[in-house]
Enzyme design. Structure first.
Site, short mmCIF file in Angstrom:
data_model
loop_
_atom_site.label_atom_id
_atom_site.label_comp_id
_atom_site.label_asym_id
_atom_site.label_seq_id
_atom_site.Cartn_x
_atom_site.Cartn_y
_atom_site.Cartn_z
N ASN A 12 -51.96 -3.85 -44.29
CA ASN A 12 -51.12 -2.71 -44.66
C ASN A 12 -52.03 -1.55 -45.05
OD1 ASN A 12 -49.32 -0.90 -45.77
ND2 ASN A 12 -48.84 -2.15 -47.58
N TRP A 13 -52.11 -0.57 -44.16
CA TRP A 13 -53.05 0.54 -44.41
C TRP A 13 -52.52 1.54 -45.42
CZ3 TRP A 13 -54.92 2.23 -38.82
CH2 TRP A 13 -55.55 1.14 -38.20
N LYS A 14 -51.23 1.45 -45.79
CA LYS A 14 -50.63 2.41 -46.71
C LYS A 14 -50.89 3.84 -46.18
CE LYS A 14 -51.00 -1.05 -50.23
NZ LYS A 14 -51.02 -1.39 -51.63
N HIS A 96 -41.51 -2.57 -49.38
CA HIS A 96 -42.77 -2.70 -50.13
C HIS A 96 -42.54 -2.20 -51.56
CE1 HIS A 96 -46.85 -2.06 -51.49
NE2 HIS A 96 -47.20 -2.95 -50.57
N GLU A 98 -44.23 -0.37 -53.40
CA GLU A 98 -44.51 1.06 -53.60
C GLU A 98 -43.30 1.90 -53.17
OE1 GLU A 98 -48.29 1.05 -51.60
OE2 GLU A 98 -49.09 -0.14 -53.26
N GLU A 162 -45.12 -10.42 -52.98
CA GLU A 162 -46.17 -9.56 -53.52
C GLU A 162 -45.86 -9.26 -54.99
OE1 GLU A 162 -48.32 -7.27 -50.20
OE2 GLU A 162 -46.60 -6.09 -50.81
N GLY A 168 -53.17 -4.03 -55.68
CA GLY A 168 -54.15 -2.98 -55.92
C GLY A 168 -54.81 -3.05 -57.28
N SER A 198 -53.98 -8.07 -53.83
CA SER A 198 -55.42 -8.27 -54.04
C SER A 198 -55.99 -9.46 -53.28
CB SER A 198 -55.73 -8.36 -55.54
OG SER A 198 -55.36 -7.15 -56.20
N GLY A 219 -53.74 -5.22 -48.42
CA GLY A 219 -53.82 -3.77 -48.53
C GLY A 219 -55.26 -3.30 -48.47
N GLY A 220 -55.85 -3.04 -49.64
CA GLY A 220 -57.19 -2.45 -49.72
C GLY A 220 -58.22 -3.12 -48.82
#
Ligand code: PGA
Length: 238
Positions: A12-14, A96, A98, A162, A168, A198, A219-220
Site C-alpha cells: 500500500n503506497w498511500k 483503510h 486512514e 490492521e 506506521g 508495521s 505500507g512503509g
C-alpha cells in the site's frame, strides 16, 4: 505450516510515488526475486496507469486504494469501479483506517464501496481493525464484529486485519495477537485474512507462519523494492 493457498503480499503506497517514481519502482520490481507468493501493488490514483503499463506482462497485480459505489455522478474527488477497470486495475483496497480516521469513512460507506467494487468485478481488500483505546477497553471483538457486519463472503474478497495502533508506528502486533484476531475474523467470515501494521523484513516470516495469517498489507516497507522483496520471500518461505 502449509496453507491451502498462496500468501498474498500487497504493497500500500498511500500518498507516495507519482508516475515517474512509480515507473522506476515497477521496473525494479519486475527484476526482483519475490519468491512464491502472489504480489500486488496499490499506487495512488495518479500512478495507476503507469503501474498497470509497467507490470502488464507480469503476475504482479495493480490495486487502487479506494473506489466509489456509483458508476458515475456528481461526486467530486471520487473514482468509480468501471473507471479503474478501464485502466486495467485488478482490485482495490477499501476502508483503510486512514480513510476512516481522516476522511469520514464509515462502516456503512465501506459496505457500499465493497459491494459495488465486487459487483463490477474488482477484487477487494477490505480493512478492519481496532484503535489502541478500543483494544485497551476490551472492545476489539465488538469493533471487528461491527466492521465485518457490512460485508458478505465473496470469492474476490479478502480482509486485512490492521490494528490502528500498529499502522506506521513500528509497533507490530505479536504473531499471537494477530493470529487470535485473524481466527476471530474467520469465525465470522470465512475469507483469507492479511495482516497489516508495521510489517517489515524482520517480522514478516513469523507473522506469515501463523495458521490464519494469509499474507500481508504492507505500507512503509513496501516503498522500497529491496525491503518489499525481502518481505515477499520471507512470507514465501513460511
Ligand atoms: P505500515 O502501514 O506498514 O506503514 O504500518 C500498513 C497499512 O496502513 O496498510
Amino acid at each position: 505450516m502449509t496453507k491451502d493457498h498462496r500468501s498474498l503480499i500487497a504493497g500500500n503506497w498511500k500518498m507516495y510515488k507519482g508516475p515517474s517514481e512509480a515507473a522506476a519502482f515497477c521496473a525494479e520490481l519486475r527484476e526482483a526475486d519475490l519468491g512464491d507468493v502472489d504480489v500486488v501493488v496499490c499506487p495512488p490514483y495518479a500512478s495507476l496507469e503507469t503501474a498497470v503499463r509497467s507490470l502488464a506482462d507480469t503476475e504482479i497485480g495493480v490495486f487502487a486504494q479506494n473506489c466509489h459505489w456509483e458508476r458515475e455522478g456528481a461526486y467530486t474527488g471520487e473514482v468509480s469501479a468501471p473507471m479503474l477497470q478501464e485502466l486495467g486495475v485488478y482490485g482495490t483496497i477499501i476502508g483503510h483506517s486512514e480513510r476512516r480516521q481522516y476522511f469520514g469513512e464509515t462502516d456503512e460507506s465501506v459496505g457500499r464501496r465493497v459491494a459495488a467494487a465486487l459487483a463490477a468485478g474488482l477484487h477487494v481488500i477490505a480493512c478492519v481493525g481496532e484503535t489502541e483505546a478500543q483494544r485497551e477497553a476490551g472492545e476489539t471483538e465488538d469493533v471487528l464484529r461491527r466492521q465485518l457486519a457490512v460485508l458478505e463472503a465473496d470469492d474476490n474478497l479478502l480482509i486485512a486485519y490492521e490494528p490502528v495502533w500498529a499502522i506506521g508506528t513500528g509497533k507490530t502486533a505479536t504473531p499471537e495477537t494477530a493470529q487470535e484476531a485473524h481466527a476471530f475474523i474467520k469465525s465470522l467470515l470465512d475469507l483469507p485474512v492479511l495482516y497489516g501494521g508495521s510489517v517489515k523484513p524482520e517480522n514478516a516470516a513469523e507473522l506469515a507462519a501463523q495458521p490464519d495469517i494469509d499474507g500481508a498489507l504492507v505500507g512503509g516497507a513496501s516503498l522500497d523494492v529491496e525491503s518489499f522483496g525481502t518481505i515477499c520471500r520471507a512470507a514465501s518461505d513460511s
